[in-house]
Write a protein that holds these residues in place. Structure first.
Motif, PDB file in Angstrom:
ATOM      1  N   MET A 293       3.498 -32.781  -5.369  1.00 39.92           N
ATOM      2  CA  MET A 293       2.252 -33.623  -5.040  1.00 39.92           C
ATOM      3  C   MET A 293       2.461 -34.719  -4.215  1.00 39.92           C
ATOM      4  O   MET A 293       1.516 -35.625  -4.172  1.00 39.92           O
ATOM      5  N   GLY A 294       3.588 -34.832  -3.505  1.00 36.85           N
ATOM      6  CA  GLY A 294       3.726 -35.950  -2.778  1.00 36.85           C
ATOM      7  C   GLY A 294       4.116 -37.232  -3.080  1.00 36.85           C
ATOM      8  O   GLY A 294       3.869 -38.248  -2.495  1.00 36.85           O
ATOM      9  N   ILE A 295       4.619 -37.171  -4.389  1.00 37.18           N
ATOM     10  CA  ILE A 295       5.078 -38.419  -4.757  1.00 37.18           C
ATOM     11  C   ILE A 295       6.514 -38.829  -4.757  1.00 37.18           C
ATOM     12  O   ILE A 295       7.139 -37.736  -4.943  1.00 37.18           O
ATOM     13  N   GLU A 296       6.843 -40.107  -4.336  1.00 38.40           N
ATOM     14  CA  GLU A 296       8.171 -40.340  -4.184  1.00 38.40           C
ATOM     15  C   GLU A 296       8.962 -40.419  -5.580  1.00 38.40           C
ATOM     16  O   GLU A 296       8.379 -40.934  -6.409  1.00 38.40           O
ATOM     17  N   THR A 297      10.286 -39.882  -5.570  1.00 36.72           N
ATOM     18  CA  THR A 297      10.695 -39.591  -7.058  1.00 36.72           C
ATOM     19  C   THR A 297      12.167 -40.305  -6.916  1.00 36.72           C
ATOM     20  O   THR A 297      12.642 -40.527  -8.127  1.00 36.72           O
ATOM     21  N   GLU A 298      12.439 -41.138  -5.746  1.00 35.10           N
ATOM     22  CA  GLU A 298      13.690 -41.655  -5.775  1.00 35.10           C
ATOM     23  C   GLU A 298      13.734 -42.871  -6.681  1.00 35.10           C
ATOM     24  O   GLU A 298      12.774 -43.842  -6.744  1.00 35.10           O
ATOM     25  N   GLY A 299      14.846 -42.840  -7.586  1.00 32.42           N
ATOM     26  CA  GLY A 299      15.001 -43.836  -8.659  1.00 32.42           C
ATOM     27  C   GLY A 299      13.724 -44.220  -9.524  1.00 32.42           C
ATOM     28  O   GLY A 299      13.779 -45.252 -10.144  1.00 32.42           O
ATOM     29  N   LYS A 300      13.148 -43.060  -9.873  1.00 30.26           N
ATOM     30  CA  LYS A 300      12.096 -43.154 -10.960  1.00 30.26           C
ATOM     31  C   LYS A 300      12.668 -42.386 -12.192  1.00 30.26           C
ATOM     32  O   LYS A 300      13.106 -41.323 -12.312  1.00 30.26           O
ATOM     33  N   SER A 301      12.250 -42.800 -13.483  1.00 30.51           N
ATOM     34  CA  SER A 301      12.473 -42.136 -14.588  1.00 30.51           C
ATOM     35  C   SER A 301      11.425 -41.026 -14.702  1.00 30.51           C
ATOM     36  O   SER A 301      10.379 -40.789 -14.088  1.00 30.51           O
ATOM     37  N   ILE A 302      11.669 -40.115 -15.704  1.00 25.64           N
ATOM     38  CA  ILE A 302      10.654 -38.956 -15.802  1.00 25.64           C
ATOM     39  C   ILE A 302       9.418 -39.554 -16.441  1.00 25.64           C
ATOM     40  O   ILE A 302       8.311 -39.135 -16.164  1.00 25.64           O
ATOM     41  N   ASP A 303       9.654 -40.432 -17.313  1.00 28.87           N
ATOM     42  CA  ASP A 303       8.219 -41.237 -17.718  1.00 28.87           C
ATOM     43  C   ASP A 303       7.335 -41.883 -16.747  1.00 28.87           C
ATOM     44  O   ASP A 303       6.041 -41.636 -16.636  1.00 28.87           O
ATOM     45  N   GLU A 304       8.115 -42.497 -15.854  1.00 30.13           N
ATOM     46  CA  GLU A 304       7.334 -43.213 -14.545  1.00 30.13           C
ATOM     47  C   GLU A 304       6.784 -42.128 -13.638  1.00 30.13           C
ATOM     48  O   GLU A 304       5.449 -42.125 -13.358  1.00 30.13           O
ATOM     49  N   LEU A 305       7.351 -40.832 -13.525  1.00 32.21           N
ATOM     50  CA  LEU A 305       7.036 -39.535 -12.893  1.00 32.21           C
ATOM     51  C   LEU A 305       5.720 -39.106 -13.583  1.00 32.21           C
ATOM     52  O   LEU A 305       4.623 -38.773 -12.777  1.00 32.21           O
ATOM     53  N   LYS A 306       5.679 -38.874 -14.803  1.00 29.25           N
ATOM     54  CA  LYS A 306       4.648 -38.518 -15.792  1.00 29.25           C
ATOM     55  C   LYS A 306       3.588 -39.155 -15.446  1.00 29.25           C
ATOM     56  O   LYS A 306       2.397 -38.888 -15.323  1.00 29.25           O
ATOM     57  N   ALA A 307       3.621 -40.556 -15.511  1.00 28.93           N
ATOM     58  CA  ALA A 307       2.650 -41.498 -15.326  1.00 28.93           C
ATOM     59  C   ALA A 307       1.911 -41.198 -14.187  1.00 28.93           C
ATOM     60  O   ALA A 307       0.598 -41.314 -13.965  1.00 28.93           O
ATOM     61  N   GLU A 308       2.785 -41.167 -12.874  1.00 26.41           N
ATOM     62  CA  GLU A 308       2.327 -40.876 -11.731  1.00 26.41           C
ATOM     63  C   GLU A 308       1.483 -39.796 -11.143  1.00 26.41           C
ATOM     64  O   GLU A 308       0.368 -39.680 -10.631  1.00 26.41           O
ATOM     65  N   ILE A 309       1.895 -38.595 -12.086  1.00 21.10           N
ATOM     66  CA  ILE A 309       1.152 -37.323 -11.918  1.00 21.10           C
ATOM     67  C   ILE A 309       0.102 -37.299 -12.724  1.00 21.10           C
ATOM     68  O   ILE A 309      -1.013 -36.834 -12.066  1.00 21.10           O
ATOM     69  N   GLN A 310      -0.082 -37.982 -13.841  1.00 20.39           N
ATOM     70  CA  GLN A 310      -1.223 -38.140 -14.543  1.00 20.39           C
ATOM     71  C   GLN A 310      -2.165 -38.881 -13.742  1.00 20.39           C
ATOM     72  O   GLN A 310      -3.514 -38.417 -13.680  1.00 20.39           O
ATOM     73  N   GLU A 311      -2.068 -40.055 -12.880  1.00 17.20           N
ATOM     74  CA  GLU A 311      -2.782 -40.791 -12.322  1.00 17.20           C
ATOM     75  C   GLU A 311      -3.296 -40.084 -10.952  1.00 17.20           C
ATOM     76  O   GLU A 311      -4.497 -39.952 -10.754  1.00 17.20           O
ATOM     77  N   LYS A 312      -2.473 -39.330 -10.477  1.00 19.19           N
ATOM     78  CA  LYS A 312      -2.825 -38.206  -9.394  1.00 19.19           C
ATOM     79  C   LYS A 312      -3.779 -37.279  -9.573  1.00 19.19           C
ATOM     80  O   LYS A 312      -4.692 -37.046  -9.005  1.00 19.19           O
TER      81      LYS A 312
END
Length: 100
Positions: free
Chosen positions: A76-95
């Motif tokens: 989805m084009g989200i930067e994953t470096e240094g992020k937790s799974i929960d942070e990634l989930k939140a960004e995916i939901q926002e996108k």
């Protein structure tokens, strides 16, 4: 000079009419429409699968489904470096919310 996609489309159609057959223009338009429809269908299927995975509140259940949030985020084009799974989930939901 040609800044928008509409201007490019007009130029392409004019060139096709001049150098190609006028019968091919409707065929080209149909093929572009079919390809666009297929792309949107595939995109909707992926978004539905992601929403289903994201709506699952039970992380154990989600983990057992084998959702790889890192690869989903990268797709989805989200930067994953240094992020937790929960942070990634939140960004995916926002996108996904912004895509609607």
């Amino acid at each position: 000079m040609l800044d928008s996609a509409i201007e490019w489309l007009i130029v392409i159609v004019v060139i096709l009419v001049l150098f190609g057959s006028a019968k091919k223009v409707p065929e080209l338009a149909r093929n572009v429409g079919r390809a666009t429809g297929e792309f949107k269908r595939g995109q909707m299927e992926i978004e539905q699968e992601l929403r289903k995975a994201m709506n699952s509140n039970n992380t154990a259940q989600t983990a057992s489904q084998g959702v790889d949030y890192i690869s989903v985020a990268k797709t989805m084009g989200i930067e994953t470096e240094g992020k937790s799974i929960d942070e990634l989930k939140a960004e995916i939901q926002e996108k996904l919310k912004n895509a609607q």
